[in-house]
Write a protein that holds these residues in place. Structure first.
Motif, PDB file in Angstrom:
ATOM      1  N   ALA A  50      48.881  43.970  39.022  1.00 43.20           N
ATOM      2  CA  ALA A  50      48.359  42.850  38.230  1.00 43.20           C
ATOM      3  C   ALA A  50      46.928  42.532  38.636  1.00 43.20           C
ATOM      4  O   ALA A  50      46.058  42.309  37.780  1.00 43.20           O
ATOM      5  CB  ALA A  50      49.247  41.624  38.411  1.00 43.20           C
ATOM      6  N   LYS A  51      46.674  42.506  39.917  1.00 44.66           N
ATOM      7  CA  LYS A  51      45.317  42.227  40.408  1.00 44.66           C
ATOM      8  C   LYS A  51      44.339  43.289  39.913  1.00 44.66           C
ATOM      9  O   LYS A  51      43.234  42.973  39.430  1.00 44.66           O
ATOM     10  CB  LYS A  51      45.324  42.181  41.929  1.00 44.66           C
ATOM     11  N   LEU A  52      44.739  44.553  39.994  1.00 41.20           N
ATOM     12  CA  LEU A  52      43.879  45.638  39.548  1.00 41.20           C
ATOM     13  C   LEU A  52      43.667  45.587  38.038  1.00 41.20           C
ATOM     14  O   LEU A  52      42.542  45.751  37.549  1.00 41.20           O
ATOM     15  CB  LEU A  52      44.494  46.980  39.939  1.00 41.20           C
ATOM     16  N   ASN A  53      44.734  45.334  37.294  1.00 44.11           N
ATOM     17  CA  ASN A  53      44.616  45.311  35.833  1.00 44.11           C
ATOM     18  C   ASN A  53      43.737  44.168  35.350  1.00 44.11           C
ATOM     19  O   ASN A  53      42.983  44.317  34.376  1.00 44.11           O
ATOM     20  CB  ASN A  53      46.005  45.242  35.205  1.00 44.11           C
ATOM     21  N   HIS A  54      43.813  43.033  35.998  1.00 45.11           N
ATOM     22  CA  HIS A  54      42.926  41.923  35.638  1.00 45.11           C
ATOM     23  C   HIS A  54      41.470  42.290  35.945  1.00 45.11           C
ATOM     24  O   HIS A  54      40.565  41.965  35.166  1.00 45.11           O
ATOM     25  CB  HIS A  54      43.332  40.650  36.376  1.00 45.11           C
ATOM     26  N   ALA A  55      41.243  42.959  37.073  1.00 46.46           N
ATOM     27  CA  ALA A  55      39.880  43.343  37.443  1.00 46.46           C
ATOM     28  C   ALA A  55      39.296  44.323  36.427  1.00 46.46           C
ATOM     29  O   ALA A  55      38.121  44.212  36.038  1.00 46.46           O
ATOM     30  CB  ALA A  55      39.866  43.955  38.846  1.00 46.46           C
ATOM     31  N   LYS A  56      40.103  45.270  35.973  1.00 42.42           N
ATOM     32  CA  LYS A  56      39.632  46.245  34.989  1.00 42.42           C
ATOM     33  C   LYS A  56      39.283  45.563  33.671  1.00 42.42           C
ATOM     34  O   LYS A  56      38.213  45.799  33.088  1.00 42.42           O
ATOM     35  CB  LYS A  56      40.693  47.325  34.775  1.00 42.42           C
ATOM     36  N   ASN A  89      48.165  51.275  33.820  1.00 45.96           N
ATOM     37  CA  ASN A  89      48.196  51.313  35.281  1.00 45.96           C
ATOM     38  C   ASN A  89      47.489  52.522  35.882  1.00 45.96           C
ATOM     39  O   ASN A  89      46.848  52.422  36.931  1.00 45.96           O
ATOM     40  CB  ASN A  89      49.650  51.309  35.766  1.00 45.96           C
ATOM     41  N   ALA A  90      47.621  53.673  35.234  1.00 43.61           N
ATOM     42  CA  ALA A  90      47.072  54.898  35.810  1.00 43.61           C
ATOM     43  C   ALA A  90      45.571  55.040  35.594  1.00 43.61           C
ATOM     44  O   ALA A  90      44.960  55.982  36.110  1.00 43.61           O
ATOM     45  CB  ALA A  90      47.791  56.114  35.240  1.00 43.61           C
ATOM     46  N   VAL A  91      44.961  54.130  34.835  1.00 44.16           N
ATOM     47  CA  VAL A  91      43.509  54.156  34.639  1.00 44.16           C
ATOM     48  C   VAL A  91      42.870  53.391  35.795  1.00 44.16           C
ATOM     49  O   VAL A  91      43.068  52.184  35.935  1.00 44.16           O
ATOM     50  CB  VAL A  91      43.122  53.513  33.296  1.00 44.16           C
ATOM     51  N   PRO A  92      42.080  54.043  36.645  1.00 50.19           N
ATOM     52  CA  PRO A  92      41.521  53.363  37.818  1.00 50.19           C
ATOM     53  C   PRO A  92      40.319  52.501  37.455  1.00 50.19           C
ATOM     54  O   PRO A  92      39.721  52.634  36.379  1.00 50.19           O
ATOM     55  CB  PRO A  92      41.110  54.528  38.721  1.00 50.19           C
TER      56      PRO A  92
END
Length: 361
Positions: free
Chosen positions: A264-270, A339-342
């Protein structure tokens, strides 16, 4: 071999670590001397893998024991029809919330099996916003309430689970499952096509409250009845063994990343990085969606001049930025940030967008 940054809406990017492990195990899976696709689904090795995949998904989503987890063949569209067949009997009705292409299609596929009450719709707003909750016309006697938390094509997302009272809530989570923590107890049934955040196409993951499996539904062949699949451990017929295996590897990868809170943290950042680039472009790029409804998973954007679309797409592909063309019904661009997209992929896209604006301004 050159890997690209893949922004495809689905089938979508898979984690490289998952693909690499599958590559290593392709010819000799689990010391068997054969691939997982060549194994009997009733053999000890496959059953152990299937049980571990379910256990890992339960751990990721904190799925209570009173919910069954099914790994079914097909796609989510099949279940637009199969859900009313299982959850509603002749003469029953169900409430549908229409917020985009896929929820509208769910309505059309459910129509032959029950009375569909479109309790709310944003079609009059061109699906640029969500139907205002205060205007929903819900029936307390409905068999269930169906909604699509994230619309892949239109790029809108519910950021809270709607309260619908005692009526079971059914959610097509195909494009945002596993992207953040979710209280499964709020739902009667969750289903998701695998090809966005779980694994390859051809598999549907379903999480269903066990009491709903006891509903009479309507006369149908066993192969269509969820209770039969649950009783058979999702092996009523030969399952999609490859899809199940790869999904299990993805669940392990997600656990290794820190689970759904970390995702969730990563997805919000993206999403924040891309929306900031769009909003900060001085109008060169624009996103038409209401701010409160913007999707984290599927970011639509348009160039200020559609005459530049072809050049943008040609140059992004040359730069290793794949599948940014918007859906044919809407045009423009779409970046899917599963999710798999960095974050590095989004940063590369943002830098390209800024450079393109400088060169073509």
């Amino acid at each position: 071999m050159n890997r690209v940054w893949n922004f495809s809406a689905g089938p979508a990017a898979l984690p490289p670590a998952v693909l690499e492990r599958a590559q290593r195990e392709l010819l000799d899976w689990n010391g068997s001397g054969a691939s997982v696709m060549e194994q009997s689904h009733r053999g000890k090795r496959f059953i152990a893998m299937a049980e571990q995949a379910e256990a890992d998904l339960r751990a990721l989503m904190d799925i209570p024991a009173d919910y069954a987890v099914l790994f079914l063949q097909g796609g989510a569209t099949q279940h637009f029809a199969q859900i009313p067949m299982n959850l509603a009997g002749p003469g029953d009705s169900a409430d549908y919330i229409v917020s985009g292409h896929w929820s509208a299609k769910a309505v059309s596929e459910a129509g032959p099996y029950l009375h569909v009450n479109v309790a709310a719709s944003s079609v009059a707003d061109d699906y640029l916003m969500l139907p205002a909750r205060d205007n929903w016309q819900l029936d307390p006697n409905a068999a269930y309430v169906h909604y699509t938390p994230n619309e892949t094509i239109h790029g809108v997302e519910f950021h809270e689970v709607p309260e619908v009272g005692a009526v079971p809530l059914v959610a097509d989570l195909s494009s945002n499952i596993l992207s953040e923590p979710l209280d499964v107890n709020r739902f009667g049934l969750i289903y998701a096509g695998a090809q966005k955040n779980i694994g390859p196409s051809g598999l549907v993951v379903m999480i269903i409250r066990r009491d709903l499996l006891q509903r009479a539904g309507r006369p149908m062949a066993k192969i269509f009845r969820y209770a039969e699949h649950a009783a058979a451990g999702s092996m009523l017929n030969t399952p999609n063994t490859w899809g199940w295996y790869l999904s299990g590897l993805t669940f392990q990868w997600l656990l290794g990343q820190g689970g759904l809170e970390a995702m969730a943290k990563l997805n919000h950042a993206k999403a924040d990085a891309l929306y900031q680039a769009i909003d900060g472009s001085g109008g060169y790029y624009r996103n038409p969606i209401d701010l409160a409804a913007r999707s984290r998973m599927n970011v639509r954007f348009e160039l200020h001049d559609t005459a530049l679309d072809a050049a943008f797409l040609q140059e992004t592909e040359a730069a290793g930025l794949l599948a940014l063309k918007g859906h044919k019904a809407l045009g423009g661009m779409r970046a899917s940030l599963y999710n798999a997209v960095p974050l590095a992929a989004v940063e590369a896209l943002v830098e390209f967008m800024r450079d393109f604006a400088r060169r073509h301004g």
